[in-house]
Each structure stands twice: as structure tokens, then as C-alpha cells.
Write an enzyme that holds these catalytic residues in place. Structure first.
Site, PDB file in Angstrom:
ATOM      1  N   ASP A 127      14.808   5.702  -2.880  1.00 35.00           N
ATOM      2  CA  ASP A 127      13.936   5.031  -2.724  1.00 35.00           C
ATOM      3  C   ASP A 127      15.586   3.822  -3.419  1.00 35.00           C
ATOM      4  O   ASP A 127      16.065   3.680  -4.351  1.00 35.00           O
ATOM      5  CB  ASP A 127      13.054   5.443  -4.304  1.00 35.00           C
ATOM      6  CG  ASP A 127      11.707   4.213  -3.410  1.00 35.00           C
ATOM      7  OD1 ASP A 127      11.633   3.440  -2.356  1.00 35.00           O
ATOM      8  OD2 ASP A 127      10.866   5.258  -3.887  1.00 35.00           O
ATOM      9  N   ASP A 179       4.636   1.930   2.296  1.00 36.55           N
ATOM     10  CA  ASP A 179       3.574   2.745   1.473  1.00 36.55           C
ATOM     11  C   ASP A 179       2.001   2.873   1.943  1.00 36.55           C
ATOM     12  O   ASP A 179       1.594   3.255   1.311  1.00 36.55           O
ATOM     13  CB  ASP A 179       3.554   1.594   0.445  1.00 36.55           C
ATOM     14  CG  ASP A 179       4.761   2.807  -1.132  1.00 36.55           C
ATOM     15  OD1 ASP A 179       5.680   3.340  -0.431  1.00 36.55           O
ATOM     16  OD2 ASP A 179       5.729   1.670  -1.296  1.00 36.55           O
TER      17      ASP A 179
HETATM   18  C1  GLA Z   1       8.259   3.980  -3.840  1.00 36.72           C
HETATM   19  C2  GLA Z   1       8.277   4.329  -2.983  1.00 36.72           C
HETATM   20  C3  GLA Z   1       6.775   5.410  -2.497  1.00 36.72           C
HETATM   21  C4  GLA Z   1       6.874   5.893  -4.174  1.00 36.72           C
HETATM   22  C5  GLA Z   1       7.374   5.053  -5.317  1.00 36.72           C
HETATM   23  C6  GLA Z   1       7.657   6.175  -6.505  1.00 36.72           C
HETATM   24  O1  GLA Z   1       6.776   2.192  -4.026  1.00 36.72           O
HETATM   25  O2  GLA Z   1       7.753   4.025  -1.322  1.00 36.72           O
HETATM   26  O3  GLA Z   1       6.332   6.105  -1.728  1.00 36.72           O
HETATM   27  O4  GLA Z   1       8.016   6.769  -4.151  1.00 36.72           O
HETATM   28  O5  GLA Z   1       8.346   3.998  -5.057  1.00 36.72           O
HETATM   29  O6  GLA Z   1       7.839   4.771  -7.755  1.00 36.72           O
END
Ligand code: GLA
Length: 757
Positions: free
Chosen positions: A506, A576
């Protein structure tokens, strides 16, 4: 097949000399290069003056000699006999790699400054070479070499034209690479700038591609958005002046994707011309279409020139990232399918390149930070019974992280949550017959972390400015190898401690206060790019040392969905926003350039956590199947009715996934124009099988069922519908359509078509 032709031409022209009042003959010696792909031709010419002119890019056109398009006999284009008007020549001639400051006032592709501070730059042609295949792009740094992501091209698949230019003032060598693919309508471009002299110079602008088209009759298509609504397609006609997109965020960004297309005004999915451009890069970028004074279009794309420079010391070189150019004379759909084929065959690497990916369950939307071993095991137990194949433990397993306010940089297991340790958890998950995956955010550092307390200078920062927090975190200075080495050592320890088979990498914030404690002042503007090279270095270590691990890139959802990342990870978290209806636009926009095989897509719980919408479980499944399929919900807490659907959904996914993963993608509706309905299909390359999906977003009062025309089938083949069991010709299905009878909001259907022999 020879797909790069080189002709040395001696041309005779006449031009009208208005001062003398008569026609005058003159000659021009030039080298004409013609690159061919199955459906496109790209031609350029090195003129006697040393200028590298653009001749043609478009539909495949076999001809003796396209250099007539340069119109060298026309006043005032004729530099050889009209040096009085060199300025006009510079500002009107179509160029391949236009430079700044010598009369071409259109956007330039290349500029450097020397020790005297001059910025005007002039390139002259010095020679060419043809290479079978396609060379890798490598950047040498002081302490390591980094291979830049690029499309692969074996000698069977592609040939490369290498043109050497020389910068007049500094003697710098600028080597331009053009690779033409034999089976796809793809031309890639990049460049290497070499310092062969004995004084340093600074490259201040080095675009990956520049194309001068002879018309302004195009629409500009870009993929823009924000967090939770990435890559929404926008289309508008070009107008006089400049239309551009860019990112100055240190990553390709949610807001703009490094993709742009120029398409004819009437182009639609099946017809019309489309030129697609995509930058194989994950940092700051710039793409611009400019309508010039003569109603032509100059398109440039490359690393953002703002706040960028790179000092090239004697003997050193600078490597420019690659741009991919796709041409289609059969609409936007064909352009997309060419990108998909290119990326699936020539960019994505590793064991999972052509392999089914495990159906996963991710605990992020299920638990957020609130989990422990028992919770994860309970999710895994229920998931394994439903046929799910992998548990992914998301954010919150390390340091003392219980919210997003700490511990990034402290990559050791929080044994208060993961009681018994990581190995015990992974073994228990494995014992259920499931694989185990883990989340990292390796580029980040929390102010509340042991790492930051020990090394406050490791965060990217500018002395004298308060450091801007974003999601309560800072960005690590990945230009420094010792920092990458530290993070890598921590990651390795985790990876070696248990049977980890998947990583979600990430990156949850953008860069601010772009400064490094380690770089000298005159190299500070290199940091944006050095950061990206650092990320590439670490991802390369990961994929080469752990080839069995499936890597999924992610950036606060889909802020780094670009070909640079696809070079390392065969899949990327798309957004997301997991709401099935929002995903229609996000996935359709993403599919304009990127294959479904790369799109992370999950079924999540309702009401949806981002938009609060409730949609049928089946529709969530049908939409997530156009990607790498998985679940992101607390399977132990959803309704029995929903849970009972999972095994059937997985069986369907497995049946259709080979068609989605490897087949041709056809968008059958336009969710950007009509947001009440969407439909798409995938067809196997042999056209024996297809899978069709339709989603009725909003119910329609007092309408009958609708007919949706299919695409991509073989007119002469006969196909059986899994819905009606009826058999119809491909011609009927494509010319007349299939009946879609969906009433009510958020309803969807999937139909499989299989050839009947
Ligand atoms: C990002 C990712 C999510 C999740 C969060 C965790 O927003 O896109 O899928 O992994 O971080 O903090």
C-alpha cells in the site's frame, strides 16, 4: 517480417521564390524510417539539416515513400533554401523530439541547461541502428542500478529503431528508442541522455513521447477522479491552446491517470480513429494536447517537468521512462483491447502472469484495526467452508498500531493482537487449506514509530518548513539506499517467518515538502524521480527474491494504477470504493487502458461503507467478477442468505475467470453517458465462448425488456445461451442483440455463450 524500413532518399523539389518571382529547384537528402505494425504506420525522417521530423502516424499505409507529407517544397518550410525563415520552419515543422528555445514555441519534449545556465537546446541527427527485440531501460545511480519498468519485446515480437541525436551546445548524446511490435498496434518510445563530454549538464525536461498530428479534429480522453472514484472517463473536443493532465503528488495519483487518448470526434467503441498514450511510470507525470496556430495537434507525455532536473555528470546517463502508443482505426474498444493484450503478454511478469489468482478474503472492511488471531482464524474458518482460498491480513498487525496514528516503519508483529505469533496464525490458516497474505505500507513512516524516533531525518522533508501530515504519516526518503535496505531487512524477516503467499503493498499518502537530508542542493529536484526509482528497486527485490509471492499494489485504493506498478504486480487494488454501482464507472474507466485481469475487485458488505448503498449480493458478485475476485467483509457476521451464495459465486467466478482473464473485453454500454444501465462482455480469443453481464442501475417504469447487441463473436458460429438454452448465430447476437429483462434497481444478469458445433 521486416517492420522497420530505412530509406536513404535523394529528393528533388521546387519551391516558389517570391523575391525572385520564380520557381527554383532544390534537392534534399534524407533518411526515412517507416515503422509498421499490423494496423498502423509510424514514419519519421532525418533531414539534411539534422532535424528529425515527424512524417506520419496513423492507419497502416504501405507506400514507396511517405516523405511527401513533409511538404518540403512549400514555403516557408524549407530550411535548406530559406534560412531567413528558420524560425518559421522551427515553429511549424512536425518534430519527433522537439527542443526548447530555438524557435519551436509549441510544447517542447527536451531541454537541458549547461554550466553557463543557457536553456536553449538543439538536437541534430547523428545516426541510427536497428535492434531485434527491445532493450531494457536501466538507470545507474551512485550505489545501485535500477531497471525501469518497461514492456518486454523479444526479437520475434518486436524490433527497435535507435536514433542517436547530438545536442549542439553540450555535445550530449540523446538516444531515442522506438519499438514497433509485430503482432500488436503498439509503438513504445523512450530515450537515454548520455554525457560524453567533460562537464556536467542538467536535463530539465525529458518527455517520453511527442507526436505532431496534422489535424485538430480530435477529442481528448482522460481518466480522472479522486479517492473512491478513480479513473472516471472524460472526453472533450480539443480547442485552440493546451489541454493537459498531470500529477505533482509523487505518485501517478487518484486525480489523473498517466493515460490520454486522442480520438476522432465520431469515434465510438467500434469505429473511428483512436491514439492511446500511456506512461510506464508511477510518479509525477505530464500529458498535454496542444492545438497549434495551424490547427495541428502536438501531444507530449512524460515525467512532469515542473520541479524536475537531473544532473548528468561526465560519463553518466539519464534514462527516460517509457511511453506506450497504441493506434486503432476500429474505435476505442480496439485501442483498449490492444493495451490489454500488450500488458498481459509483455508487461506483467511472474508466476501469476497467466495463472488464476486465489479467491481471497481481506479483513479490512470486516474489522478495520480491531482484530486478533482468533478473529482472523474465525473468518478463515468460515471462509474456507465457503470455498475461499486465501486470507489477507490487512493493516494493523505490526508495531502497536490500533488506528492509523502509529507504527508505520516498525514492521514487527504486534503479539498482543497476533497472539502466538505470525507463524502460528499462518499455520492455522494453512491448516484450513487456505493461503495467507499480508499488508505492508513500506514507503511510509509514522511520527509515532521507533523508526522515526531513531531516524527523524529519514522522512522526506524540507528544512525550515513544518512537515505536513497526511493520514498522520510521513513518506520515507526512498532515494536513500540505506533506508530501503532497512525496510527490506524488516520485510524479509516477516516473509521468512511464515508461509506468506501474497502481499498487498500500500501507499497511503502523497509527497509534500519534497526534500532529502542526503541529496546535495543542486540535485534536490531529482528527489521526485529518485523516490520512484527507489520504490522500483524494492519491488524488484521483492519479486526476484520471492517469486512465489503474489504481489498486489495499492495506493489508498487506486492512486497508483499505472503500467509501472503492473510491471511488478499482476494486479492492483482498483479503488477503496467497493460499491457495485460505483465500481461500474471505476472499472469501465480503468478498462479503457488496463486489463480486467489486473483489477482488484471484492464483494463487500452492505450498506456499503463508502456510499451507504445497499445492492443485491448477486450484483456485487457479478461486478467483482470482472477482476481479481475476492471478499472484503466479515463472513462470520453477514446474513446466512448472503453467505449461502458464496460457494455458487465462486464456482461461477472460476468458470468465467479464464474468459475474463485472457479474453477480449467489449464494453457494450456507456455508463459515463447513461448511468442507469451498463453491460459488457468477454470473448475467448478463439471466439468459442463468451460471458456477458448486464446491470440495471435504476429500474425503468413502463418499459419492456431491452435488446443489447453483443460484440466480438464470430458471425458464422452458433452459440447456446446459458440463460435461455436457445442457439443463435453470432450474427443474430451481434446484429439483433440479446434480450435483457431486468426490472428494479441494481439488478444484474450474467449469460454465458458457448459455441455449438
Ligand atoms: C488503504 C487501502 C485499503 C486498506 C487501508 C489500510 O486505504 O486502499 O484497502 O488497506 O489502506 O489502512
Amino acid at each position: 517480417m521486416e517492420n522497420i524500413r530505412v530509406q536513404k532518399l535523394h529528393k528533388e523539389y521546387t519551391r516558389w521564390n517570391w523575391q525572385a518571382g520564380k520557381n527554383e529547384p532544390f534537392t534534399e537528402d534524407m533518411t526515412l524510417f517507416t515503422l509498421s505494425t499490423p494496423g498502423s504506420t509510424y514514419a519519421l525522417a532525418a533531414l539534411e539539416s539534422g532535424h528529425l521530423a515527424h512524417v506520419y502516424y496513423g492507419k497502416r499505409t504501405d507506400d514507396e515513400d511517405l516523405s511527401y507529407l513533409l511538404r518540403l517544397g512549400e514555403n516557408p518550410y524549407t530550411i535548406k533554401v530559406n534560412s531567413r525563415d528558420t524560425g518559421t520552419f522551427m515553429d511549424t515543422t512536425p518534430f519527433e523530439y522537439p527542443t526548447f528555445g530555438t524557435g519551436d514555441y509549441r510544447e517542447s519534449a527536451f531541454a537541458l541547461t549547461d554550466e553557463n545556465g543557457a536553456a536553449a537546446t538543439s538536437l541534430v541527427y547523428r545516426g541510427y541502428e536497428i535492434i531485434e527485440g527491445k532493450p531494457a531501460l536501466v538507470q545507474e545511480l551512485e550505489d545501485c542500478k535500477v531497471t525501469l519498468p518497461s514492456v518486454k519485446g523479444c526479437p520475434r515480437c518486436a524490433s527497435t529503431l535507435v536514433i542517436t541525436m547530438e545536442e549542439v551546445r553540450t555535445g550530449a548524446q540523446v538516444v531515442l528508442y522506438y519499438t514497433a511490435f509485430r503482432e500488436l498496434d503498439v509503438i513504445t518510445r523512450s530515450a537515454v541522455v548520455k554525457n560524453t563530454g567533460d562537464t556536467a549538464f542538467k536535463v530539465t525536461r525529458a518527455m517520453s513521447t511527442a507526436v505532431d498530428l496534422d489535424s485538430d479534429k480530435y477529442d481528448f480522453i482522460t481518466l480522472n477522479g479522486s479517492w473512491a472514484r478513480e479513473r472516471i472517463l472524460e472526453r472533450s473536443p480539443l480547442h485552440h491552446g493546451k489541454q493537459s493532465i498531470d500529477s505533482m503528488k509523487g505518485e501517478s495519483s487518484h486525480q489523473s491517470n498517466p493515460f490520454a487518448a486522442l480520438v476522432s470526434h465520431k469515434a465510438d467503441e467500434e469505429s473511428g480513429e483512436a491514439y492511446g498514450f500511456n506512461l510506464v511510470y508511477s510518479g509525477n507525470f505530464f500529458a498535454q494536447a496542444e492545438v497549434t496556430q495551424h490547427k495541428r495537434t502536438r501531444f507530449v507525455m512524460g515525467m512532469a517537468p515542473f520541479d524536475f532536473s537531473w544532473t548528468v555528470a561526465p560519463g553518466a546517463s539519464f534514462t527516460v521512462p517509457e511511453a506506450v502508443m497504441v493506434y486503432s482505426s476500429e474505435g476505442i474498444g480496439k485501442m483498449s483491447r490492444t493495451f490489454h493484450d500488450l500488458y498481459r503478454q509483455h508487461l506483467i511478469r511472474g508466476e501469476y502472469k497467466d495463472k488464476a489468482r486465489p479467491v481471497l478474503i481481506n479483513n479490512w472492511e470486516a474489522t478495520y484495526f480491531n482484530f486478533d488471531t482468533e478473529k482472523l482464524v474465525s473468518i478463515a474458518e468460515s471462509a474456507s467452508k465457503a470455498g475461499i482460498e486465501m486470507l489477507v491480513m490487512d493493516d494493523g498487525w505490526f508495531g502497536h498500531r490500533n488506528s492509523d496514528d502509529s507504527s508505520l516503519g516498525d514492521w514487527y508483529v504486534n503479539e498482543e493482537k497476533i497472539k502466538g505469533g505470525l507463524k502460528d496464525l499462518v499455520d492455522r490458516v494453512n491448516a484450513l487449506g487456505m493461503k495467507f497474505g499480508i499488508w505492508f505500507e513500506p514507503e511510509m513512516i509514522s511520527p509515532d514509530s521507533d523508526l522515526y524516533r531513531a531516524h527523524p531525518d529519514w522522512a522526506i522533508q524540507v528544512k525550515g518548513l513544518p512537515l505536513t501530515q497526511s493520514r498522520q504519516q510521513y513518506v520515507l526518503d526512498y532515494s536513500r539506499k540505506e533506508i530501503r535496505d532497512n525496510i527490506w531487512a524488516q520485510m524479509k524477516k516477516i516473509l521468512d517467518s511464515a508461509n506468506i503467499e501474497y502481499i498487498k503493498w500500500d501507499m497511503n499518502r502523497q509527497i509534500t515538502e519534497c526534500g532529502s537530508a542526503a541529496l546535495p542542493a543542486d540535485r534536490r529536484q531529482e528527489l521526485w524521480h529518485r523516490y520512484v526509482l527507489g520504490v522500483y528497486d524494492l519491488q524488484e527485490r521483492l519479486v526476484s527474491e520471492y517469486p512465489h509471492i503474489l504481489l498486489e499494489n495499492c495506493s489508498g485504493g487506486g492512486a497508483r494504477f499505472d503500467p509501472g506498478m503492473l510491471y511488478f504486480s499482476p494486479q492492483i487494488w482498483t479503488s477503496d470504493d467497493t460499491d457495485a454501482i460505483e465500481r461500474l464507472k471505476i472499472q469501465a474507466g480503468t478498462s479503457v487502458c488496463y486489463p480486467a485481469s489486473a483489477m482488484g475487485a471484492h464483494v463487500s458488505d452492505c450498506p456499503n461503507h463508502t456510499v451507504g448503498r445497499s445492492t443485491p449480493f448477486s450484483t456485487r458478485g457479478n461486478v467483482a467478477m470482472v477482476g481479481t475476485f475476492g471478499y472484503e467483509l466479515d463472513i462470520t457476521r453477514i446474513s446466512e442468505e448472503d453467505r449461502a451464495q458464496i460457494p455458487g459465486q465462486i464456482a461461477e467466478f472460476k468458470k468465467y475467470n479464464p474468459i475474463v482473464r485472457e479474453g477480449d473485453h467489449y464494453r457494450l454500454a456507456n455508463i459515463f453517458e447513461d448511468n442507469t444501465f451498463d453491460a459488457w462482455m468477454f470473448v475467448t480469443k478463439d471466439k468459442q465462448k463468451a460471458v456477458f453481464t448486464a446491470v440495471q442501475v435504476l429500474g425503468r417504469p413502463n418499459y419492456h425488456s431491452r435488446l443489447v447487441k453483443l460484440a466480438g463473436l464470430d458471425e458464422k458460429k452458433r452459440y447456446r445461451s446459458s440463460l435461455t438454452n436457445e442457439v443463435h448465430s453470432g450474427a443474430a447476437l451481434m446484429n439483433c442483440g440479446v434480450i435483457v429483462d431486468l426490472s428494479g434497481d441494481f439488478k444484474s444478469m450474467v449469460i454465458e455463450f458457448e459455441e455449438v458445433k
